[in-house]
Design an enzyme around this catalytic site. Sequence first.
Site, mmCIF file in Angstrom:
data_model
loop_
_atom_site.group_PDB
_atom_site.id
_atom_site.type_symbol
_atom_site.label_atom_id
_atom_site.label_comp_id
_atom_site.label_asym_id
_atom_site.label_seq_id
_atom_site.Cartn_x
_atom_site.Cartn_y
_atom_site.Cartn_z
ATOM 1 N N LYS A 103 0.908 58.716 -122.579
ATOM 2 C CA LYS A 103 0.654 60.035 -122.008
ATOM 3 C C LYS A 103 -0.849 60.235 -121.823
ATOM 4 O O LYS A 103 -1.650 59.848 -122.677
ATOM 5 C CB LYS A 103 1.234 61.101 -122.936
ATOM 6 C CG LYS A 103 1.184 62.526 -122.412
ATOM 7 C CD LYS A 103 1.942 63.455 -123.360
ATOM 8 C CE LYS A 103 1.905 64.903 -122.901
ATOM 9 N NZ LYS A 103 2.720 65.783 -123.763
ATOM 10 N N SER B 281 5.904 68.854 -122.181
ATOM 11 C CA SER B 281 4.851 68.542 -121.219
ATOM 12 C C SER B 281 4.807 67.057 -120.878
ATOM 13 O O SER B 281 4.096 66.640 -119.965
ATOM 14 C CB SER B 281 3.485 68.943 -121.804
ATOM 15 O OG SER B 281 3.192 68.188 -122.986
ATOM 16 N N SER C 182 8.006 68.998 -126.438
ATOM 17 C CA SER C 182 7.613 68.178 -125.303
ATOM 18 C C SER C 182 7.878 66.691 -125.427
ATOM 19 O O SER C 182 7.550 65.937 -124.512
ATOM 20 C CB SER C 182 6.132 68.408 -124.986
ATOM 21 O OG SER C 182 5.925 69.739 -124.593
#
Length: 466
Positions: A80, A153, A177
């Site tokens: 990420k 997210s 998330s």
Amino acid sequence: MQDIHYRSLMSVSADIRRGALSPVDVTQALLDRISRLESKLRAFATVMAEKALAQAKIAEDEISRGMDRGPLHGVPVAVKDLCFTADAPTASGTTIYRNWTPDHDATVVERLKRAGAVILGKLQLTEGATGHHHIDIAPPVNPWNGDHWTGVSSSGSGVATAAGLCFGSLGSDTAGSIRFPSACCGLTGIKPTWGRVSRHGIFPLAESLDHIGPMTRSAADAAAILGVIAGADANDPTALLAPVPDYLGELSRGVRGLRIGIDWSYVGEGTDAAVLAAVKDALAVFASLGVDIREIAFPSPAGILGSALTLMTAEVAASHAATFPSRRAEYSPGLAGLLDLGRTVSGIDLFNAQKERWAFSGRLASVFNDVDLILVPAIGMTVPTFGDAEAAMADPVAGLPSLLRFTLPFDASGSPSITLPSGTDGKGLPIGFQLVGRHLSEDVLCRAGHAFQQATDWHTRHPALA
């Protein structure tokens, strides 16, 4: 190399380590797939093709000389884009940091590299890891159905892993998330105990709630990544000192005799019928494996939802103090509004929120006197459309608490969980549930997830758009 992209991390690892697959060939196959699909799926913030091939070549040379760095050696993964990387920008879903390259790697990135993993690139996320993508950044597309939510997210992590653009990824979880995109994209995701994985070199959202963990296509794959990234870190004084178990070695122990708790009033209230049916089916599978299913009384989440949101709002403002409000124009309206709100939270508000957090965490801990794991949905609804998800997040009275009621309480308590695919809805979209454990019980969670996946095939199904 045909269809290698949907093989499990562990099976590819085994073939690489015995010389049947070339890390360079596998990496090139995935880079070719990224090249074909990225314009449609938009999962990556940065593709690091040249560096990935160089890492793959090093791994191939090492393996040919008999070196074995473990199950990730030569295996392509992605991270990420809030994980610092010294060889690529770390934008954290913003435009402010679009061209900023840190001078060091995050501890989790360093550990992946030390384990011989090939890092394909940085995965897209919402702005600052909050609830919405920056208005100038096109969001990732759910490969199961482009009209539907990818979860937040860690949206790019979910999309890339589900679409076979990597064999596993890292996500982060502050309010759901890792679990939301895992459920929306049909993945297995682990939110570890708070502090089990170092946060050094991670762009923060709300530091007392942030968790870093793996997102993969199976529990065994997640166990392999967690075993690499978990553990104490001199650069992060909040990282737990407890030894890291052999998560992969624990998988063969099975689940007979484990106790799983369920609170039907908590699980059932307002939950979509298809999600509830998947929960019941999952319990039936566990019962057939010799698990003791027990009814429990889950502590009311009503108070902790508001308190955790108060804490998160204040902590987000602290995380962006260097650039907000001084660079307000570069923020999307949603995040700017959240930061304005966070700057108004008083010390008394923070203390009261923290007090409720302590109380809820204590009540939850007492539940584990009677059970080993708790089963709850990952989301109380089937995968919503983007519009429905946006509407829920914009409604602080009903929509947001409903969306977060199965996720945020466990960020507040720091409890570990594993999300597992367990069905599909009427549109063929995946449904997921989560198992929650006492602190530092990731070995039990991996074992339970693996046993469930040995008895079911939901984790082997793949999206239509990929």
